[in-house]
Enzyme design. Structure first.
Site: not given
Ligand code: BGC
Length: 384
Positions: A138, A212, A350
């Site tokens: 991210h 998210h 997402e």
């Molecule tokens: C991911 C997870 C990750 C989470 C973080 C998601 O978008 O796919 O693997 O732990 O984000 O909170």
């Protein structure tokens, strides 16, 4: 329910009744077309002021922070018109800064993972910030979710919304090029929440922006989402290694727990013991949407809570959907309503390009070059 909501909304608007003056527990509080209002949401340690914007239209209520463009609350009526906040979040800025697992945030410069935080573009190898074992997740340790965005409210016809800006300088988190990102949140008179992403760069770079939000259509903090019903229009998904980096294979969902082409509950196959699930502690994968990249958003997923009747439909122009079943929520975070979030108490959907695309020539490209415009749209429609 749709008809009822619209009638009530029109009535309230015609009578000029302020949303706040109406009962907060029912659909009667719905308004339309009013300019978003801003209030204080505390300060960062360095004194920077954090604001929360409230928007309402077509029966949907949204509260958004200038911190990470976070959707702090999203309230929807159930089939009897009773509202609940259906997204995970915190009631204070300190928790967002210190411990948020990206609750409600805008994700950039690259949503999802990049293996070893490395990629090569035009012959040059870039090392990104690594914040998830050996990988970059991210956008790195200080992604777009951990910055203050400039926020401008708007009213345009029957739409209301916010335009959010963030400029990521050349080299930030290891990414090349100064990237100017603009994200527009629109609430329509039908209560849809639309996200428009826009970005430009001054050097070749990679971009994959997403949102998210953690959904629990029964109300945040109300327990597991295992009884939510989900449909995803995807015949393939991208299996991963133990670090959740795609192997590069586009595997069929047929005959596996990953098959959500026919509506089923999240809980039905979540304990099926498929090696990919065991590794991810549930679902945490990218689904390869059958429609591929499209010029306009197309419907790709439906989530429904049978108890409240609340329904979320997602349309996007993007090629992938990360469905994450809240596997890493572990009872250590206390949410907006004062209740702790345990494993599987919310889920993320997402819309995005595939994880680790810069390292897979067979995945759709995420490269953005000077002169090009990155533009994508995701539409959330609600019902009950
Ligand atoms: C991911 C997870 C990750 C989470 C973080 C998601 O978008 O796919 O693997 O732990 O984000 O909170």
């Amino acid at each position: 329910m749709e008809l009822n909501r619209r009638t009530v909304i029109a009535g309230a608007a015609a009578a000029g009744i302020a949303a706040t003056a109406l009962g907060s527990g029912t659909a009667e509080a719905a308004s339309g077309g009013r300019k978003p209002v801003r209030e204080s949401f505390g300060k960062l340690a360095d004194g920077t002021k954090i604001y929360r914007w409230s928007l309402e239209n077509g029966g949907t209520r949204l509260k958004v922070l200038n911190w990470g463009g976070v959707v702090q609350t999203l309230e929807l009526p159930d089939r009897r018109g009773h509202y609940a906040n259906v997204v995970n979040g915190f009631d204070n800025i300190d928790d967002y800064v210190a411990k948020s697992p990206y609750f409600g945030a805008l994700i950039g410069r690259y949503g999802n993972r990049i293996g070893k935080g490395q990629f090569t573009l035009d012959g040059k190898t870039y090392q990104l910030s690594v914040n998830d074992g050996v990988n970059s997740l991210h956008g790195g340790s200080q992604g777009f979710d951990k910055h203050v965005w400039d926020v401008e409210p708007f009213v345009k016809g029957s739409d209301v919304g916010l335009v959010l800006h963030y400029t990521s300088i050349d080299g930030e988190m290891g990414y090349p090029g100064t990237l100017k990102a603009k994200v527009t949140y629109t609430l329509t008179r039908r209560g849809e929440w639309i996200i428009d992403y826009h970005a430009t760069t001054d050097k070749a770079t990679v971009v994959n922006l997403t949102s998210h939000v953690y959904w629990n259509l029964a109300g945040e903090g109300s327990g597991t989402v295992e009884d939510h019903e989900l449909t995803i229009a995807a015949g393939r998904y991208t299996p991963t290694d133990s670090g959740l980096i795609p192997t590069g294979e586009l595997a069929t969902v047929r005959g596996t727990p990953f098959d959500f082409r026919e509506t089923k509950t999240i809980g039905r196959d979540i304990r099926a013991g498929h090696a990919q699930q065991v590794q991810a502690k549930g679902f945490d994968h990218n689904w390869v949407l059958d429609k591929g990249i499209t010029a306009k958003p197309e419907h790709i997923a439906t989530l429904r809570d049978p108890r409240s009747g609340r329904t979320l439909k997602i349309a996007t122009d993007q090629p992938g959907l990360q469905f994450y079943s809240g596997n890493f929520l572990d009872g250590t975070l206390t949410g907006t309503g004062g209740r702790t979030y345990r494993q599987g108490d919310a889920l993320c959907l997402e819309t995005q390009h595939f994880p680790d695309s810069p390292n897979h020539a067979n995945f759709p490209s995420t490269v953005l070059r000077p002169g090009q415009v990155y533009r994508t749209r995701t539409v959330h429609s609600f019902g009950a």
